[in-house]
Design an enzyme around this catalytic site. Sequence first.
Site, PDB file in Angstrom:
ATOM      1  N   ASP A  46      56.297   5.978  35.525  1.00 47.15           N
ATOM      2  CA  ASP A  46      55.520   6.329  36.706  1.00 47.15           C
ATOM      3  C   ASP A  46      56.460   6.639  37.863  1.00 47.15           C
ATOM      4  O   ASP A  46      57.645   6.308  37.824  1.00 47.15           O
ATOM      5  CB  ASP A  46      54.495   5.245  37.047  1.00 47.15           C
ATOM      6  CG  ASP A  46      55.110   3.925  37.452  1.00 47.15           C
ATOM      7  OD1 ASP A  46      55.894   3.905  38.423  1.00 47.15           O
ATOM      8  OD2 ASP A  46      54.797   2.908  36.814  1.00 47.15           O
ATOM      9  N   LYS A  47      55.947   7.290  38.888  1.00 47.05           N
ATOM     10  CA  LYS A  47      56.820   7.759  39.971  1.00 47.05           C
ATOM     11  C   LYS A  47      57.482   6.609  40.720  1.00 47.05           C
ATOM     12  O   LYS A  47      58.527   6.801  41.333  1.00 47.05           O
ATOM     13  CB  LYS A  47      56.071   8.695  40.926  1.00 47.05           C
ATOM     14  CG  LYS A  47      55.075   8.072  41.840  1.00 47.05           C
ATOM     15  CD  LYS A  47      54.497   9.140  42.776  1.00 47.05           C
ATOM     16  CE  LYS A  47      53.539   8.574  43.777  1.00 47.05           C
ATOM     17  NZ  LYS A  47      54.128   7.657  44.732  1.00 47.05           N
TER      18      LYS A  47
END
Length: 182
Positions: A46-47
């Site tokens: 995920d970012k």
Amino acid sequence: MTRTILFNKPFGVLSQFTDAGTAGSNHKTLSEFIDVPNVYAAGRLDKDSEGLLVLTDNGKLQHRIADPKNKMPKTYWVQVEGVATDDALNALQNGVELKDGMTAPAKVSRMEPPAVWERTPPVRFRKTVPDCWLEITITEGRNRQVRRMTAAVGLPTLRLVRYQIGNWTIDGIDNGTWIDAV
């Protein structure tokens, strides 16, 4: 011949080559770091997570890495808020109940803070709350699984760095750079 790339993904970067988000979104993507045609991420980070992302042009290899049925181990260095008690470690090792079911057992240990790059933006600490680092190895790949696991035992994740997938590690790969896997 198969091409496999090991990328040390920075915080805030999407694990894809285009930002297909809402109009006006302006997230950094893999295309800002990797200019290699026909390679795709084998799995995701995920970012808000950093560290190892494997990209390949081989669909079978991509599937073998990403599919949880193959149980490829993935090791994370996790900075958590709070002090990890033996009970919390035992719970993580035995599996914890999440909304989508029980997790498989994990390998978990306390670790000294690793020698990693400064994160931008820096992690926000609370001076009155201690923190510690854990090394967690899982063989599943549920959405935000490690973050949800640590939260389930009362240790919210502050920083998450994927260190290893199978035999590949981020050793010698600066954050934001990539190398061809050997």
